[in-house]
Design a protein around this motif. Structure first.
Motif, PDB file in Angstrom:
ATOM      1  N   GLY A   1     -44.156-144.844  31.284  1.00  0.00           N
ATOM      2  CA  GLY A   1     -43.605-145.646  30.192  1.00  0.00           C
ATOM      3  C   GLY A   1     -43.988-145.092  28.836  1.00  0.00           C
TER       4      GLY A   1
ATOM      5  N   ILE B   1     -42.069-141.805  28.257  1.00  0.00           N
ATOM      6  CA  ILE B   1     -40.666-142.028  27.889  1.00  0.00           C
ATOM      7  C   ILE B   1     -40.579-142.483  26.434  1.00  0.00           C
ATOM      8  CG2 ILE B   1     -38.695-143.550  28.287  1.00  0.00           C
ATOM      9  CD1 ILE B   1     -39.302-143.379  31.271  1.00  0.00           C
TER      10      ILE B   1
ATOM     11  N   THR C   1     -38.760-140.476  23.514  1.00  0.00           N
ATOM     12  CA  THR C   1     -37.742-141.139  22.695  1.00  0.00           C
ATOM     13  C   THR C   1     -38.020-140.917  21.216  1.00  0.00           C
ATOM     14  OG1 THR C   1     -37.369-142.815  24.400  1.00  0.00           O
ATOM     15  CG2 THR C   1     -36.683-143.361  22.158  1.00  0.00           C
TER      16      THR C   1
ATOM     17  N   ARG D   1     -40.735-140.219  38.402  1.00  0.00           N
ATOM     18  CA  ARG D   1     -39.645-141.185  38.495  1.00  0.00           C
ATOM     19  C   ARG D   1     -39.773-142.184  37.349  1.00  0.00           C
ATOM     20  NH1 ARG D   1     -41.585-141.991  44.683  1.00  0.00           N
ATOM     21  NH2 ARG D   1     -40.478-140.224  45.617  1.00  0.00           N
ATOM     22  N   GLY D   2     -38.684-142.850  37.053  1.00  0.00           N
ATOM     23  CA  GLY D   2     -38.730-143.860  36.003  1.00  0.00           C
ATOM     24  C   GLY D   2     -37.331-144.131  35.491  1.00  0.00           C
ATOM     25  N   ASP D   3     -37.246-145.012  34.505  1.00  0.00           N
ATOM     26  CA  ASP D   3     -35.965-145.317  33.884  1.00  0.00           C
ATOM     27  C   ASP D   3     -35.708-144.271  32.799  1.00  0.00           C
ATOM     28  OD1 ASP D   3     -33.691-146.303  32.792  1.00  0.00           O
ATOM     29  OD2 ASP D   3     -34.532-148.223  32.137  1.00  0.00           O
ATOM     30  N   HIS D   4     -35.063-143.186  33.206  1.00  0.00           N
ATOM     31  CA  HIS D   4     -34.847-142.068  32.291  1.00  0.00           C
ATOM     32  C   HIS D   4     -33.518-142.165  31.540  1.00  0.00           C
ATOM     33  CE1 HIS D   4     -38.379-140.262  33.901  1.00  0.00           C
ATOM     34  NE2 HIS D   4     -37.860-139.989  35.084  1.00  0.00           N
ATOM     35  N   ALA D   5     -32.793-143.254  31.699  1.00  0.00           N
ATOM     36  CA  ALA D   5     -31.454-143.343  31.104  1.00  0.00           C
ATOM     37  C   ALA D   5     -31.493-143.173  29.590  1.00  0.00           C
ATOM     38  CB  ALA D   5     -30.807-144.679  31.479  1.00  0.00           C
ATOM     39  N   GLY D   6     -32.477-143.790  28.933  1.00  0.00           N
ATOM     40  CA  GLY D   6     -32.555-143.703  27.476  1.00  0.00           C
ATOM     41  C   GLY D   6     -32.762-142.283  26.993  1.00  0.00           C
TER      42      GLY D   6
ATOM     43  N   LEU E   1     -28.678-138.045  37.590  1.00  0.00           N
ATOM     44  CA  LEU E   1     -29.439-138.619  36.477  1.00  0.00           C
ATOM     45  C   LEU E   1     -28.834-138.274  35.129  1.00  0.00           C
ATOM     46  CD1 LEU E   1     -33.216-138.208  37.409  1.00  0.00           C
ATOM     47  CD2 LEU E   1     -31.678-140.120  37.841  1.00  0.00           C
TER      48      LEU E   1
ATOM     49  N   GLU F   1     -34.221-138.439  44.589  1.00  0.00           N
ATOM     50  CA  GLU F   1     -33.414-139.640  44.365  1.00  0.00           C
ATOM     51  C   GLU F   1     -32.771-140.097  45.670  1.00  0.00           C
ATOM     52  OE1 GLU F   1     -33.037-141.489  41.487  1.00  0.00           O
ATOM     53  OE2 GLU F   1     -34.671-140.234  40.725  1.00  0.00           O
TER      54      GLU F   1
END
Length: 655
Positions: free
Chosen positions: A271, A274, A278, A304-309, A339, A642
């Motif tokens: 977190g 990321i 950002t 792994r993680g929420d890499h969309a941003g 991804l 994934e």
């Protein structure tokens, strides 16, 4: 400097390319007044006596002369020689040659004498060498502390800061004063570069000393530093490894290093990483954004993680005017596969605006699919299909195009006729037949294009491995719809392609009386075919019950992949979880590359696989990708990981 150099029998010593008789001339060139000559000599020494980090008897013989050179102030560019010595000594200490490591340790007093050298390049290289080789931590700390108080060169101060962090990690019993100094340097009134360096070392060595607002602080410091970025040293162009590496380095190598150190130190704090990424990707400075794009690849590959941003922000760089920034973004996105979806709109927009990017023409070598189109296709976005059709209709069709088609699924069906025509142009006797045919065969198999059977058969008759193997797999994937080709496949049951032919024939006809004897023969034959035979037997299911004894024996193999293939086949044929589950648990723990096939088998097992669901739960909860490893990665690590997560979640949801 070179006293005794001619008394060494260099011709009897060896380096990576044979006799070391050329080494004395290279050592002398290190003292040349010509900078290019010095750089070429250093490059050749790295390539010969220290090739790929190795050490040889000639390396050991070089050590005294290198120390003599670094001790003479009149010799230019001695910082590079200190770095070479440190690398030789570190490799030796870690298991290359203990003699080389001992030789550098024995002369470490020279490093102490260079701590205040007039040359800032030497002062930058010395602090780390002091910590590694002068086995007097209290004295080293005193030297570093003294240099920090008088040093005015920002780059040297950064090196001193990194050396303090290294000292903390290597000598924790003597670490308290160094940690205190790092903590002091991480706050005002010190400059942003030094504060970033101190934060990175604290994150590595004493994370409890980090501020609560670490990420906002680091982003603010990065932007402050970028607003007053130090000038990058200008070096003459030389056609050497050193020169080529220098040209490939980021334009702000120091800034890249500072942030990369912090990212690496944060490790599993995904977190925070990321959030930091950002901040970097939204910097007003394009150099910061370019550095961020390159270092994002390490995060995406290993965690792994929420890499969309961050992925969307990397996509936003595709509209940048700076070629280097745009190229970095394309390179990263092309390796993300699904991804990359949050950047698909930006990829499509760039491809529409610049159709010339569909194909990349290299200065040397054959053309390949352009990174923008590759990234869009690998993400599974159907907007890649018209662009791929344009490429297939053009004069230059990259051989790797078929690999991209595989990821588009049914949306790529309109490409099938052009893919078939392209396959029809591959001559069986073409020495490059494999490079040209394999991607096309894989694409047609993925599309389930039954009309491709005649072209596949043409290659089946006239080519060699690996084309024959892929041709048989393609026919097998087409199934009973191409059953009329079965007699031709049956002719290969007694060839070196017997397993692939039997596997394909089962898909075409489903006749175990023909296929099973072939697979049993191969299972009992040469070991090279055991795994493939077990995998093919698994697809026969209960029809292969006579293979159970051989598969049971195979679960005792000394090769983990053979054990896993045998266990999967045991379940699919016999339906008994008892001999299977212990094999899976042991392999899952010791060999991460087996987790994909194990998870897929557990998905088929349903409740019978429940004793291993704890492994799946742990996997889903882990922030590390299962194939993440130090010092290397595979091109398909991300999609494979994934896919593993997807199967694990499906099993746990259905339980």
């Amino acid at each position: 400097m070179f006293t005794g150099i001619d008394e060494v029998d260099w011709a009897s010593l060896r380096h990576a390319y044979g006799s070391a008789e050329d080494v004395p001339a290279l050592l002398r060139c290190l003292a040349s007044a010509d900078r290019a000559e010095r750089e070429v000599a250093l490059d050749e020494l790295y390539g010969s006596v220290h090739h790929q980090g190795n050490v040889y008897d000639s390396t050991l013989a070089c050590v005294p002369f290198l120390f003599s050179l670094v001790a003479r102030e009149e010799v230019p560019d001695r910082g590079g020689l200190v770095e070479l010595l440190a690398s030789i000594g570190t490799v030796g200490a870690d298991g290359g040659s203990t003699l080389a490591g001992a030789a550098v340790h024995a002369r470490a007093e020279v490093f102490a004498s260079l701590a205040g050298d007039p040359d800032p390049g030497v002062r930058r290289a010395v602090p780390g060498a002091l910590v590694r080789f002068l086995d007097q931590p209290a004295r080293v700390l005193a030297l570093l502390w003294q240099r920090v108080t008088v040093e005015r060169d920002d780059r040297v101060l950064l090196a001193l800061t990194e050396a303090l962090g290294l000292l903390v990690r290597q000598h924790p019993a003597d670490a308290a004063p160094a940690i205190g100094l790092l903590t002091e340097h991480s706050g005002p009134p010190y400059g942003p570069g030094l504060r970033l360096a101190a934060l990175g070392q604290l994150a590595l060595s004493a994370p409890e000393r980090l501020p609560d607002d670490l990420v906002p602080t680091a982003v603010r410091l990065l932007r402050d530093r970028s607003a007053h970025r130090p000038d990058v040293p200008v070096h003459p162009e030389t056609d050497t490894l050193v020169g080529r590496i220098r040209r490939l380095r980021p334009s702000d190598e120091e800034g890249s290093h500072l942030l990369r150190t912090l990212h690496n130190a944060l490790g599993d704090r995904v977190g925070d990483r990321i959030a930091l990424l950002t901040g970097q990707l939204t910097s007003p400075d394009p150099i910061d954004r370019c550095n961020a794009a390159w270092m994002s690849a390490g995060l995406f590959r290993g965690w792994r993680g929420d890499h969309a941003g961050p992925v969307a922000l990397i996509g936003a760089q595709l509209g940048a005017e700076e070629d280097q920034l745009r190229d970095a973004a394309v390179s990263v996105l092309a390796e993300l596969f699904e991804l990359a979806a949050p950047a698909a709109d930006a990829l499509d927009a760039l491809l529409t605006a610049r159709p010339g990017l569909q194909v990349h023409r290299w200065e040397r070598g054959t053309p390949t699919l352009g990174g923008v189109l590759k990234a869009l296709a690998r993400s599974g976005d159907p907007r890649a299909v018209p662009a791929l059709a344009d490429v297939l209709a053009g004069a230059v069709v990259p051989d790797d195009l078929g690999h991209a088609v595989v990821h588009l699924g049914p949306a790529a069906a309109p490409l099938a006729p052009a893919l078939r025509r392209r396959l029809g142009r591959v001559a069986p006797d073409d020495p490059d037949a494999a490079d040209r045919a394999l991607p096309l065969l894989a694409a047609l198999a993925a599309l389930g294009d039954t009309e491709a059977a005649p072209e596949v058969l043409r290659l089946l008759r006239g080519t060699r491995e690996p084309v024959v193997g892929q041709a048989l797999r393609t026919l097998g994937s087409l199934g009973t719809a191409v059953r009329p080709v079965a007699p031709l496949v049956r002719d290969l049951l007694d060839s070196q392609h017997a397993i692939a032919a039997a596997d394909a024939l089962w898909s075409l006809e489903g006749d175990g009386t023909v296929v099973l004897p072939v697979l049993l023969r191969e299972l009992a034959g040469a070991r090279s075919g055991h795994r493939a035979a077990a995998d093919a037997l698994a697809r026969l299911g209960p029809a292969a019950r006579s293979a159970l004894p051989g598969l049971h024996r195979m679960t005792g193999s000394d090769r983990v992949r053979e054990r896993v293939s045998a266990a999967c086949a045991l379940w699919r044929i016999g339906g008994d979880p008892v001999p299977v589950l212990p094999v899976f648990r042991a392999a899952w723990t010791t060999s991460p590359h087996t987790r994909g096939p194990i998870a897929r088998c557990l998905a088929d097992m349903g409740p019978a696989g429940a004793p291993l669901w704890d492994l799946l739960k742990t996997e889903v909860a882990s922030v590390r990708r299962h194939m993440a490893r130090r010092g290397g990665f595979g091109s398909h690590d991300i999609p494979e990981d994934e896919g593993l997560l997807r199967v694990c979640r499906e099993v746990l949801v259905r339980r």
